[in-house]
Design a protein around this motif. Structure first.
Motif, mmCIF file in Angstrom:
data_model
loop_
_atom_site.group_PDB
_atom_site.id
_atom_site.type_symbol
_atom_site.label_atom_id
_atom_site.label_comp_id
_atom_site.label_asym_id
_atom_site.label_seq_id
_atom_site.Cartn_x
_atom_site.Cartn_y
_atom_site.Cartn_z
ATOM 1 N N UNK A 99 0.824 -1.201 0.000
ATOM 2 C CA UNK A 99 0.000 0.000 0.000
ATOM 3 C C UNK A 99 0.868 1.265 0.000
ATOM 4 N N UNK A 100 1.844 1.300 0.907
ATOM 5 C CA UNK A 100 2.623 2.536 1.085
ATOM 6 C C UNK A 100 3.669 2.717 -0.005
ATOM 7 N N UNK A 101 4.282 1.605 -0.451
ATOM 8 C CA UNK A 101 5.257 1.724 -1.530
ATOM 9 C C UNK A 101 4.566 2.215 -2.804
ATOM 10 N N UNK A 102 3.359 1.718 -3.050
ATOM 11 C CA UNK A 102 2.626 2.163 -4.235
ATOM 12 C C UNK A 102 2.337 3.660 -4.135
ATOM 13 N N UNK A 103 2.005 4.095 -2.906
ATOM 14 C CA UNK A 103 1.764 5.535 -2.705
ATOM 15 C C UNK A 103 3.053 6.340 -2.979
ATOM 16 N N UNK A 104 4.175 5.823 -2.455
ATOM 17 C CA UNK A 104 5.466 6.495 -2.694
ATOM 18 C C UNK A 104 5.829 6.477 -4.164
ATOM 19 N N UNK A 105 5.532 5.380 -4.841
ATOM 20 C CA UNK A 105 5.800 5.295 -6.276
ATOM 21 C C UNK A 105 4.956 6.299 -7.037
ATOM 22 N N UNK A 106 3.711 6.466 -6.571
ATOM 23 C CA UNK A 106 2.821 7.391 -7.263
ATOM 24 C C UNK A 106 3.298 8.832 -7.114
ATOM 25 N N UNK A 107 3.770 9.200 -5.905
ATOM 26 C CA UNK A 107 4.293 10.567 -5.760
ATOM 27 C C UNK A 107 5.585 10.723 -6.573
ATOM 28 N N UNK A 108 6.288 9.613 -6.792
ATOM 29 C CA UNK A 108 7.459 9.645 -7.667
ATOM 30 C C UNK A 108 7.048 9.981 -9.088
#
Lengths: 78, 531
Positions: free
Chosen positions: B363-372
């Protein structure tokens, strides 16, 4: 003094172990060489000139690296 | 994925010790991959606590506007050393610790290919860590130019910068030796029948990571060597006063720095790819596509470095190239996230602590990837460059990505390492406490960044006060949560818990679960045959 007999692999297992050691060393030397080329290459490129030379050396280095990495795998399968 | 036939279970391993040294000398002289893996993991956790204390110093100073606790120079040293210690001292050694412990067992090898070099790789790290930390106490203070070490600041810094440069050289040498060892082990020591495409995905992730390390660590070493000669030997590689180009350093640094992000995250991908199938009780969905996605991410990582430099005045064609190349990374990453979700789809999922950390990661890595992805859009990045939005983005990738995956890995494999099951209740408390406090700390940083708060400053305008206070509270909460983890691990080490069976997880299929728990000192001296 009595002459000593040369130490040779005396069994198939010892021969396999020696062959494995040689193979390990071959891989390690190849990889260490790549690392050394990158280290010397990046400093050398900057000594020779500026951005274009540096980028070219890095680009060629990356392509060669990929060619060796992929090539080893492809030829290893044959 | 590989399977092992029942008649091979328990064959080829023993737990006699061959009279190896005991006490401290066991650890100094050991060539056993399990001992070295254990040392890497403890070293990494120690550095995690040191770097964490620096983070808490930063957050304590930022609790409210104004200068309260530290002076600005020391604050800058804290941000610099926090970054360097977490990247080079905590996350990378943790990944190497997992590699040392697990790769030989996952591929059915008796040990790493170069056991003595493995010992040396580890023992280079403590002196490097000492150099990094002592740089704070030398004349001129610690390094204060940020973990990216951009000139001209680094050329002007005091002696602490020299110690930092030497520390990076040593850690780089350690990483290169470790990578050579891992690649050689995986290529040459796999058990009969364990073809590359039957290897557990963790091994694939590490094989690709090791190639990345071999390619980029020498570049970083070259860059900091040039910095050193600029500082002391009168060269002008990056010194504008002598005709050098400081921006050139940024190119070279980020040629290392962006692949470094994947060096940190790929082993985490490997761990997640082992654990999700085990707790979903299904094979990993799309194994081959996962391997190609890993390779794709690694190759693309070489051609995106300048997205860290959108504000340095690159030509428009360059800006567009690096923007689109960066966006392209979302494709193989998306393949991986899709495959992890598909692995869980209709699985018989249970939610033990390793699985919880995997889901938190997802969940959180995907969120971090999205802000990337947001930051890859060049016009947006020009606005958000060097703001707290960037700090939020990379902490979602580094902490919720790598660190959560490493926690998952520890809880998953600790029964095999210690022979004792971890305390499930403590594990779950650790997970929920970490998950909530992580978000309390880092989610508000998105708002701060969007509102324009710059990073690496000890003081800030009044309008940023509320979210900074929330972030600081979250940071201390997150820090304290890690003591629960330490307690849970120590309980296992001192065998305060249920005895672990050889295979505590129903869905686990890899070779390490075929040996007893704790894993014998020597495993797979006679290689298993994989069908």
């Amino acid at each position: 003094m009595a002459a000593q007999a040369p130490v040779t692999p005396s069994s198939p297992a010892a021969e396999r172990a020696a062959a494995l050691r040689r193979a390990n060393l071959r891989v390690a030397v190849t990889l260490a060489t790549i690392a050394a080329v990158f280290f010397v290459g990046i400093i050398g490129a900057h000594l020779i000139g500026g951005f274009d030379e540096g980028t070219s050396v890095l680009g060629i280095g990356v392509l060669l690296f990929l060619a060796i990495a992929i090539g080893r795998n492809v030829f290893g399968k044959r | 994925m590989s399977t092992v036939t029942p008649d091979q279970l328990g064959h080829g391993h023993d737990d006699h010790a061959h009279g190896h040294p005991t006490g401290i000398m066991r650890w100094v002289t050991t060539t056993n991959h399990k001992d070295i893996g254990t040392m890497y993991l403890w070293f990494s956790f120690t550095m995690f606590l040191v770097g964490g204390c620096m983070a808490l110093t930063i957050r304590a100073e930022l609790f409210e506007p104004g200068l309260q606790i530290v002076n600005p120079e020391f604050f800058n040293s804290m941000t610099t050393l926090h970054g360097l210690i977490m990247v080079f001292g905590a996350i990378m050694p943790a990944a190497v610790g997992f590699a040392n412990w697990m790769i030989p067992m996952l591929i059915g090898a008796p040990d790493m290919a170069f056991a003595r070099m493995n010992n040396w790789s580890f023992w280079l790290l403590p002196p490097a860590a000492i150099l990094l930390v002592t740089s704070l106490f030398v004349p001129g203070g610690g390094p204060s130019a940020g973990w990216t070490m951009y000139p001209p600041l680094t050329i002007q810094n005091g002696m602490g910068m020299d110690l930092t440069i030497f520390a990076i050289h040593i850690m780089g040498a350690s990483s290169i030796m470790g990578s050579i060892n891992i690649i050689t082990t995986i290529l040459n020591l796999r058990a009969p029948g364990m073809t590359l495409m039957k290897m557990p995905l963790f091994c694939w992730a590490w094989l690709i990571t090791a190639y990345l390390l071999i390619a980029v660590m020498p570049v970083l070493a070259g860059a900091v060597t040039m910095l050193l000669t600029d500082r002391h030997f009168g060269t002008s590689f990056f010194n504008a006063a002598g005709g050098g180009d400081p921006v050139l350093f940024q190119h070279v640094f980020w040629f290392f720095g962006h692949p470094e992000v994947y060096i940190i995250i790929l082993p985490a991908f490997g761990i997640i790819s082992e654990i999700l199938p085990a707790f979903s009780r299904k094979p990993l969905f799309g194994y081959a596509s996962m391997v190609y996605a890993l390779a794709g991410i690694a190759i693309l990582s070489f051609i995106v470095w300048a997205h860290h430099m959108f504000t340095t005045g690159l030509p428009t064609a360059g800006l567009l190239f690096f923007m689109y190349a960066t966006m392209l990374i979302a494709v193989p990453t998306g393949v991986k996230v899709f495959n992890w979700l598909a692995t869980m789809w209709r699985g018989s999922i249970t939610f033990e602590t390793p699985m919880l950390f995997c889901l938190g990661f997802l969940f959180l890595f995907t969120l971090g990837g999205f802000t990337g992805l947001v930051l890859s859009i060049m016009p947006v990045d020009i606005q958000l460059q060097d703001t707290y939005y960037v700090v939020a983005h990379f902490h979602y990738v580094m902490v919720a990505g790598s660190l959560f995956a490493f926690f998952a890995g520890v809880y998953y494999w600790i029964p095999k390492w210690t022979g004792t099951m971890y305390d499930e209740r403590l594990g779950k408390i650790h997970f929920w406490s970490s998950l909530i406090s992580f978000n309390v700390t880092f989610f508000p940083m998105h708002f701060l960044g969007l509102a324009g708060m710059p990073r690496r400053i000890p003081d800030y305008a009044q309008q940023f006060a509320d979210w900074n206070m929330v972030a600081s509270i979250g940071a201390f909460w997150f820090g304290l949560s890690q003591l629960i983890f330490l307690y849970a691990v120590l309980k296992c080490i001192f065998h305060k818990g249920e005895k672990a069976p050889a295979k505590p997880w129903d869905g686990a299929t890899t070779l390490e679960w075929t040996v007893p728990s704790p894993a014998p000192y020597h495993t797979f001296e006679t290689p298993p045959v994989i069908k």
